[in-house]
Write a protein that holds these residues in place. Structure first.
Motif, PDB file in Angstrom:
ATOM      1  N   ASP A  85      35.523  37.632  48.242  1.00  8.22           N
ATOM      2  CA  ASP A  85      35.239  37.392  49.613  1.00  8.22           C
ATOM      3  C   ASP A  85      34.545  36.364  49.806  1.00  8.22           C
ATOM      4  O   ASP A  85      34.914  35.383  50.576  1.00  8.22           O
ATOM      5  CB  ASP A  85      34.596  38.608  50.171  1.00  8.22           C
ATOM      6  N   ASN A 115      40.172  40.967  44.571  1.00  7.32           N
ATOM      7  CA  ASN A 115      38.941  41.447  44.246  1.00  7.32           C
ATOM      8  C   ASN A 115      39.254  42.190  42.960  1.00  7.32           C
ATOM      9  O   ASN A 115      40.517  42.736  42.804  1.00  7.32           O
ATOM     10  CB  ASN A 115      38.724  42.529  45.067  1.00  7.32           C
ATOM     11  N   LYS A 121      30.128  52.136  44.327  1.00  8.50           N
ATOM     12  CA  LYS A 121      30.662  53.002  45.463  1.00  8.50           C
ATOM     13  C   LYS A 121      30.984  51.830  46.321  1.00  8.50           C
ATOM     14  O   LYS A 121      30.196  51.218  46.684  1.00  8.50           O
ATOM     15  CB  LYS A 121      29.710  53.840  45.956  1.00  8.50           C
ATOM     16  N   GLY A 122      32.300  51.786  46.938  1.00  8.80           N
ATOM     17  CA  GLY A 122      32.789  51.081  47.969  1.00  8.80           C
ATOM     18  C   GLY A 122      33.502  49.893  47.635  1.00  8.80           C
ATOM     19  O   GLY A 122      33.928  49.316  48.119  1.00  8.80           O
ATOM     20  N   PHE A 123      33.376  49.657  46.398  1.00  6.75           N
ATOM     21  CA  PHE A 123      33.945  48.327  45.729  1.00  6.75           C
ATOM     22  C   PHE A 123      35.305  48.963  45.011  1.00  6.75           C
ATOM     23  O   PHE A 123      35.402  49.913  44.106  1.00  6.75           O
ATOM     24  CB  PHE A 123      33.203  47.643  44.661  1.00  6.75           C
ATOM     25  N   ASN A 124      36.381  48.069  45.211  1.00  5.45           N
ATOM     26  CA  ASN A 124      37.916  48.619  44.500  1.00  5.45           C
ATOM     27  C   ASN A 124      38.734  47.270  44.705  1.00  5.45           C
ATOM     28  O   ASN A 124      38.253  46.339  45.210  1.00  5.45           O
ATOM     29  CB  ASN A 124      38.640  49.683  45.313  1.00  5.45           C
ATOM     30  N   ASP A 126      41.829  44.969  45.716  1.00 11.79           N
ATOM     31  CA  ASP A 126      42.645  44.906  46.836  1.00 11.79           C
ATOM     32  C   ASP A 126      43.643  45.629  47.075  1.00 11.79           C
ATOM     33  O   ASP A 126      44.411  46.048  46.017  1.00 11.79           O
ATOM     34  CB  ASP A 126      42.911  43.506  47.319  1.00 11.79           C
ATOM     35  N   LYS A 242      39.605  54.439  40.921  1.00 18.67           N
ATOM     36  CA  LYS A 242      39.627  53.193  41.327  1.00 18.67           C
ATOM     37  C   LYS A 242      40.962  52.625  40.824  1.00 18.67           C
ATOM     38  O   LYS A 242      41.482  52.883  39.650  1.00 18.67           O
ATOM     39  CB  LYS A 242      38.533  52.210  40.535  1.00 18.67           C
TER      40      LYS A 242
END
Length: 253
Positions: A85, A115, A121-124, A126, A242
């Motif tokens: 990002d 990505n 948590k919250g990251f994965n 795209d 994930k």
């Protein structure tokens, strides 16, 4: 001369596209050697690497501090970072490393890529549509970067919001507390194929008793996790549910 480090292939893709655009040879940073040595070629060096938590990957920083790069003091140094990002102040960290060797930093550039970080948590990864859209935009961006390097145009960063907080507060915390390889393990689906060990850019994974075991020299590039065909590499419970991603563009090795 293009020097790159890549985990899932995003930066490798960018490095080879840039090398072709500039007519430069492309080399992978040797992370398995304690004292790598190279002879600098041409009039410039472009350091290519992914952004890690809005900073330079520690393994790349260590490489830059220790590599013997004959002739580097006479050359112009540039940076190209790939980021999911934004990059924060990654370029400032890189420039400090370059100046620390007595070298000359000339320009810093960024390219947005899919990505790959999945350990919090919250990251994965795209969604496929977003990943494809980002990859489609890469060749044009690399063409713009190559033109900027050739013509001495200004830097092309992708700062994002609150770059100081990200690079000065979150990055040091991440390096200190978020990069341990200890949570890596193989799940019951592991067949012992050894692909993770063969693919590790740092030579950090060894096979024993038919399973991979992780050492302490880990770049946390997550190649082992993303490349596993059985989805059998896990990082504690952080990778549960994930996705996986490897750059689909085949570049010569």
């Amino acid at each position: 001369m293009i020097l790159y480090f890549s985990g899932t292939g995003n930066t490798r893709m960018a490095a080879y596209l840039l090398g072709e655009a500039l007519g430069e040879k492309t080399f992978e940073m040797d992370m398995t050697s304690e004292a790598p040595a190279l002879t600098a070629e041409g009039g410039r060096i472009v350091w290519c690497f992914p952004t890690y938590s809005w900073g330079v990957p520690p393994v790349v920083a260590e490489y830059m501090r220790t590599v013997r790069l004959d002739g580097a003091e006479r050359m112009e140094h540039y940076m190209l970072t790939s980021c999911g990002d934004d990059m924060g102040y990654t370029d400032r960290q890189w420039a400090a490393l370059v100046r620390g060797r007595g070298w000359n930093p000339k320009g810093a550039y960024a390219v947005v890529m899919p990505n790959t970080y999945v350990l919090m948590k919250g990251f994965n990864v795209d969604l496929p549509e977003l990943a494809a859209s980002k990859l489609e935009a890469v060749p044009r961006r690399i063409s713009e970067v190559a033109d900027a390097i050739r013509k001495g145009k200004p830097d092309m960063p992708v700062r994002g919001s609150f770059p100081w907080i990200k690079s000065k507060i979150i990055y040091p915390w991440f390096v200190r507390f978020g990069m341990s390889p200890k949570p890596f393990h193989a799940t019951g689906g592991c067949t012992g194929c050894g692909l993770c060990a063969r693919s590790c850019p740092c030579g950090n994974i060894v096979m024993a008793d038919g399973e991979p075991h992780w050492g302490d020299r880990c770049a946390l590039c997550l190649r082992c996790y993303h490349i596993c065909p059985r989805r059998s590499v896990a990082y504690g419970r952080a990778t549960d549910g994930k996705g996986q991603y490897m750059n689909p563009i085949k570049t010569r090795l």
